[in-house]
Write a protein that holds these residues in place. Structure first.
Motif, PDB file in Angstrom:
ATOM      1  N   LYS A 124      -6.967 -12.414 -14.021  1.00  0.00           N
ATOM      2  CA  LYS A 124      -5.315 -11.983 -13.436  1.00  0.00           C
ATOM      3  C   LYS A 124      -5.237 -11.470 -12.087  1.00  0.00           C
ATOM      4  O   LYS A 124      -5.244 -12.212 -10.864  1.00  0.00           O
ATOM      5  CB  LYS A 124      -4.308 -11.641 -14.474  1.00  0.00           C
ATOM      6  CG  LYS A 124      -4.009 -12.764 -14.866  1.00  0.00           C
ATOM      7  CD  LYS A 124      -2.204 -12.406 -16.033  1.00  0.00           C
ATOM      8  CE  LYS A 124      -2.663 -12.964 -17.071  1.00  0.00           C
ATOM      9  NZ  LYS A 124      -1.572 -12.020 -18.426  1.00  0.00           N
ATOM     10  N   GLN A 170      -7.785 -12.932  -9.343  1.00  0.00           N
ATOM     11  CA  GLN A 170      -7.064 -14.094  -8.673  1.00  0.00           C
ATOM     12  C   GLN A 170      -5.945 -13.663  -7.813  1.00  0.00           C
ATOM     13  O   GLN A 170      -5.676 -14.490  -6.567  1.00  0.00           O
ATOM     14  CB  GLN A 170      -6.450 -14.957  -9.406  1.00  0.00           C
ATOM     15  CG  GLN A 170      -7.169 -16.029 -10.665  1.00  0.00           C
ATOM     16  CD  GLN A 170      -6.924 -16.325 -11.984  1.00  0.00           C
ATOM     17  OE1 GLN A 170      -6.143 -16.334 -12.401  1.00  0.00           O
ATOM     18  NE2 GLN A 170      -7.732 -17.423 -12.855  1.00  0.00           N
ATOM     19  N   GLN A 171      -5.298 -12.453  -8.510  1.00  0.00           N
ATOM     20  CA  GLN A 171      -4.500 -12.779  -7.178  1.00  0.00           C
ATOM     21  C   GLN A 171      -5.351 -11.948  -5.841  1.00  0.00           C
ATOM     22  O   GLN A 171      -4.919 -11.761  -4.594  1.00  0.00           O
ATOM     23  CB  GLN A 171      -3.265 -10.948  -7.561  1.00  0.00           C
ATOM     24  CG  GLN A 171      -2.738 -11.715  -8.784  1.00  0.00           C
ATOM     25  CD  GLN A 171      -2.017 -11.153  -9.292  1.00  0.00           C
ATOM     26  OE1 GLN A 171      -1.291  -9.914  -8.604  1.00  0.00           O
ATOM     27  NE2 GLN A 171      -1.764 -11.345 -10.582  1.00  0.00           N
ATOM     28  N   ARG A 206      -6.541 -14.150  -3.712  1.00  0.00           N
ATOM     29  CA  ARG A 206      -6.133 -14.937  -2.964  1.00  0.00           C
ATOM     30  C   ARG A 206      -5.360 -13.878  -1.418  1.00  0.00           C
ATOM     31  O   ARG A 206      -5.373 -14.665  -0.720  1.00  0.00           O
ATOM     32  CB  ARG A 206      -4.812 -15.376  -3.386  1.00  0.00           C
ATOM     33  CG  ARG A 206      -4.080 -16.095  -2.875  1.00  0.00           C
ATOM     34  CD  ARG A 206      -2.575 -16.543  -3.950  1.00  0.00           C
ATOM     35  NE  ARG A 206      -1.436 -15.192  -4.193  1.00  0.00           N
ATOM     36  CZ  ARG A 206      -0.827 -14.396  -5.452  1.00  0.00           C
ATOM     37  NH1 ARG A 206      -1.407 -15.743  -6.599  1.00  0.00           N
ATOM     38  NH2 ARG A 206      -0.613 -13.566  -5.711  1.00  0.00           N
ATOM     39  N   ASP A 207      -5.706 -12.940  -1.388  1.00  0.00           N
ATOM     40  CA  ASP A 207      -4.166 -11.901  -1.177  1.00  0.00           C
ATOM     41  C   ASP A 207      -5.649 -11.346   0.165  1.00  0.00           C
ATOM     42  O   ASP A 207      -5.082 -10.732   1.175  1.00  0.00           O
ATOM     43  CB  ASP A 207      -3.269 -11.144  -1.461  1.00  0.00           C
ATOM     44  CG  ASP A 207      -2.729 -11.850  -2.616  1.00  0.00           C
ATOM     45  OD1 ASP A 207      -2.225 -13.434  -1.636  1.00  0.00           O
ATOM     46  OD2 ASP A 207      -1.852 -10.878  -3.401  1.00  0.00           O
ATOM     47  N   TYR A 266      -9.193  -3.843  -1.103  1.00  0.00           N
ATOM     48  CA  TYR A 266      -9.619  -5.970  -1.553  1.00  0.00           C
ATOM     49  C   TYR A 266     -10.383  -5.524  -2.519  1.00  0.00           C
ATOM     50  O   TYR A 266     -10.882  -6.021  -3.912  1.00  0.00           O
ATOM     51  CB  TYR A 266      -8.480  -6.314  -0.850  1.00  0.00           C
ATOM     52  CG  TYR A 266      -6.895  -6.831  -1.228  1.00  0.00           C
ATOM     53  CD1 TYR A 266      -6.823  -7.727  -1.745  1.00  0.00           C
ATOM     54  CD2 TYR A 266      -6.080  -6.639  -0.313  1.00  0.00           C
ATOM     55  CE1 TYR A 266      -5.322  -7.788  -2.572  1.00  0.00           C
ATOM     56  CE2 TYR A 266      -4.843  -6.483   0.011  1.00  0.00           C
ATOM     57  CZ  TYR A 266      -4.229  -6.997  -1.507  1.00  0.00           C
ATOM     58  OH  TYR A 266      -3.405  -7.595  -1.147  1.00  0.00           O
ATOM     59  N   ARG A 321      -0.015  -2.985  -6.430  1.00  0.00           N
ATOM     60  CA  ARG A 321       0.513  -4.456  -6.367  1.00  0.00           C
ATOM     61  C   ARG A 321      -0.265  -6.159  -6.836  1.00  0.00           C
ATOM     62  O   ARG A 321       0.208  -7.220  -6.602  1.00  0.00           O
ATOM     63  CB  ARG A 321      -0.824  -5.365  -4.492  1.00  0.00           C
ATOM     64  CG  ARG A 321      -0.710  -4.198  -3.620  1.00  0.00           C
ATOM     65  CD  ARG A 321      -0.984  -4.524  -2.383  1.00  0.00           C
ATOM     66  NE  ARG A 321      -1.217  -3.362  -1.876  1.00  0.00           N
ATOM     67  CZ  ARG A 321      -1.410  -3.508  -1.005  1.00  0.00           C
ATOM     68  NH1 ARG A 321      -2.097  -4.499   0.276  1.00  0.00           N
ATOM     69  NH2 ARG A 321      -1.487  -2.593   0.392  1.00  0.00           N
ATOM     70  N   PHE A 322      -0.558  -5.521  -7.981  1.00  0.00           N
ATOM     71  CA  PHE A 322      -1.495  -7.362  -8.870  1.00  0.00           C
ATOM     72  C   PHE A 322      -0.122  -6.687 -10.305  1.00  0.00           C
ATOM     73  O   PHE A 322       0.288  -5.791 -10.583  1.00  0.00           O
ATOM     74  CB  PHE A 322      -2.671  -6.274  -9.350  1.00  0.00           C
ATOM     75  CG  PHE A 322      -3.374  -6.590  -7.850  1.00  0.00           C
ATOM     76  CD1 PHE A 322      -3.820  -7.551  -7.244  1.00  0.00           C
ATOM     77  CD2 PHE A 322      -3.729  -5.685  -7.965  1.00  0.00           C
ATOM     78  CE1 PHE A 322      -3.788  -8.258  -6.205  1.00  0.00           C
ATOM     79  CE2 PHE A 322      -4.616  -4.939  -6.494  1.00  0.00           C
ATOM     80  CZ  PHE A 322      -4.629  -6.601  -5.710  1.00  0.00           C
ATOM     81  N   SER A 323       0.007  -7.903 -10.251  1.00  0.00           N
ATOM     82  CA  SER A 323       0.665  -8.047 -12.154  1.00  0.00           C
ATOM     83  C   SER A 323      -0.428  -8.206 -13.107  1.00  0.00           C
ATOM     84  O   SER A 323      -1.006  -9.569 -13.128  1.00  0.00           O
ATOM     85  CB  SER A 323       2.015  -8.856 -11.785  1.00  0.00           C
ATOM     86  OG  SER A 323       1.220 -10.669 -12.123  1.00  0.00           O
TER      87      SER A 323
END
Lengths: 395, 193
Positions: free
Chosen positions: A297, A300-301, A304-305, A123, A268-270
């Motif tokens: 984007k 941000q994901q 968050r994760d 990450y 894992r990310f869109s």
């Protein structure tokens, strides 16, 4: 024998231009061709880079890129130092994006040695790589506008935002540009307390800057007149010349190593891959802006994760690292294109062969095809839109 | 895409520059310049510039943690460290006999501040400094830094990198306590590690 004053006067002074006879085949008005040497330190050539341009009036007839002025023996040095010792040298390849260079090299050696970075490290890698992409693209757009003659303002706005990201890098790695942060099987140190919140602030403040920047430039009539239809790179030519990165996508080819390889944890990310239509300089500018929005984007994901946990593979060794004999090629989507490292190990502490596939070098080889027939003033912005860093081109 | 009136895009951009210009008088996030020699930003804790050698206690010659194992010399990518190992063991600040470097030079004109020497050092003896105003007119002499200038106290290290130093101190303390307990359990004959 000593030179007399008369001899010196007879010797012609060195010129950086040459007048060539033009073959009068088409019955045109005639005139001669002018061969100019642009560079190696012309301010718009992005460093020590030279272009031999043959001009017919204002139009480019022929262009030969000449590089190698910044050659530093990177690959040979890599074969003579330990695996870890090459890591700080990779920072100096593309000195705008040291963290993605680190990642590409770490990924290759991990493949070679069979290491796996833990969850948290993956990450952190995604977060730092996407921040790198943001700061590379902001400064690129600033430089492109500088090449177009917008002295100062867009570049200064871009650098203001870039500095916020470099501050994040400094508090994480200790250096603004030469980060030297990734290690085989993880990262060097954990995030300092409060870093994620700080990064979240930068990420949430970034869209405002992008909106302002687009209001400043995207519909500016001068920018559109200078860039639309200029330096078109056709789709087939881009594929054949193995151009990668935003340059390729601006020509309408859907190829992003983050989607194709899904290295790390990119599955894992869109996010979407923006594509261009015309392949001109304006498309390349726009692709970078849109890519920054997609990077936000992902950020941000990821912010968050991000889980807690270790940041280094327990099998990784810092001292006395000797991967078993074999070879590996690792590649990532660096901000400038596909960055690959190819390493052959013979079981000793140094790699037997160490090779870099630099995206900006390969993207630069197509320069002549984009420039022929254009105005000499447009050569400068076409070069700017390729996004080169001489540290990576010459290695 | 294109604006309906020619020049509208340029005007829009002008509004943006005006907003930034006027905003720089009222909002801090639009005026980010720091007037450097007069104003200075606080340094980040992770900041690094050139390495220095840590010593414990008061006397730098006795308290050097470095035992001249030559690992950093071998691992340094640009090969800027030069060490000559002493031939005799000398008592350190707690009276233990240790090898020490006779010569320890770092050529800061070659050093690229990569921190690899710090990472590979098993004795926490070499750390990164944060001093940055190091320019000098002497190209060869004063950029080659010798042992006496490199040695800096653990107190200084605690001041420049507080959390990192606390971690190192805790780790060294734990190792020391373990060694002492082992020495006690092993009886009077056990040699201190």
């Amino acid at each position: 024998m000593h030179a007399t004053p008369n001899d010196l006067a007879a010797e012609a002074p060195p010129k950086n231009y040459e007048i060539r006879r033009k073959p009068h085949l088409d019955g045109s008005l005639g005139g001669d061709l002018l061969e100019i040497s642009m560079g190696p330190q012309h301010p718009s050539t992005h460093g020590v880079f030279r272009m031999d341009v043959v001009l017919d009036g204002e139009r480019v007839v022929k262009l030969k890129p000449v590089f190698g002025y910044l050659h530093r023996n990177h690959e040979k040095i890599g074969e003579n130092t330990t695996y870890l010792g090459s890591m700080p040298y990779t920072d100096r390849l593309d000195y705008f994006c040291s963290l993605t260079n680190n990642w590409a090299y770490a990924l290759t050696v991990e493949k070679l040695a069979g290491l796996q970075a833990p969850e948290r490290a993956e990450y952190i890698r995604v977060i730092t790589a996407e921040l790198t992409r943001l700061q590379n693209h902001t400064s690129l757009v600033g430089f492109l506008l500088q090449d177009m003659g917008a002295m100062g303002t867009p570049l200064m706005y871009a650098f203001r935002e870039r500095e916020k990201i470099l501050d994040l890098f400094e508090s994480l790695t200790g250096a603004r540009m030469m980060c030297n942060y990734m290690r085989f099987g993880g990262c060097r140190c954990d995030l300092p307390p409060g870093w994620l919140a700080q990064a979240g602030q930068v990420v949430s403040g970034f869209p405002r800057f992008l909106d302002e920047y687009e209001a400043l430039l995207s519909e500016n009539e001068i920018v559109m007149a200078r860039t639309q239809g200029v330096g078109v790179l056709p789709r087939e030519l881009a594929i054949n010349a193995s151009v990668t990165g935003p340059m390729l996508r601006a020509s309408g080819v859907n190829y992003d190593v983050r989607k194709v390889d899904q290295y790390g944890i990119y599955d894992r990310f869109s996010f979407r891959v923006p594509l261009g239509e015309h392949g001109d300089v304006y498309d390349r500018y726009m692709i970078r802006i849109l890519e920054m929005r997609e990077s936000l984007k992902i950020l941000q994901q990821a912010l968050r994760d991000i889980p807690e946990g270790p940041i280094v593979d327990p099998k990784a060794k810092l001292r006395g690292f000797r991967p078993k004999a074999g070879e590996a090629y690792g590649r990532i989507e660096a901000p400038k294109g596909e960055l690959g490292f190819y390493v052959i190990s013979d079981g000793s502490p140094n790699p037997y062969r160490y090779r870099v596939r630099p995206p900006s070098f390969i993207n630069l080889t197509i320069l002549e095809d984009m420039c022929v027939g254009q105005h000499v003033a447009d050569v400068v912005i076409i070069l700017g839109s390729v996004d080169i860093v001489m540290g990576e081109v010459d290695r | 895409m294109s604006a309906p009136v020619l020049g509208e895009g340029i005007l829009k951009g002008m509004v943006e520059t005006a907003r930034n210009f006027v905003g720089s008088y009222v909002k801090d996030d639009r005026l980010v310049t720091v007037q450097y020699p007069e104003e200075r930003l606080p340094q980040k804790e992770a900041a690094r510039n050139f390495p220095f050698l840590v010593y414990d206690g008061e006397d730098w010659q006795k308290g050097l943690r470095c035992v001249a194992c030559l690992i950093c010399e071998k691992e340094c990518p640009p090969q800027c460290i030069y060490i000559v190992k002493d031939t005799v063991r000398k008592p350190d600040y707690v009276g233990k006999l240790q090898f020490q470097p006779k010569v320890f030079d770092i050529d800061t004109s070659v050093c690229m501040s990569c921190q690899i020497c710090v990472e590979v050092c098993p004795f926490d003896a070499i750390k990164m400094d944060i001093e940055y105003e190091l320019s000098t007119g002497d190209r060869f002499g004063s950029l080659l830094v010798h042992k006496a200038q490199l040695a800096k106290s653990n107190t200084y290290y605690r001041r420049i990198h507080p959390s990192e130093a606390a971690e190192v101190d805790a780790r060294l303390g734990a190792e020391k306590a373990k060694a002492e307990a082992k020495a006690k359990a092993g009886g009077a004959g056990a040699k201190p590690a």
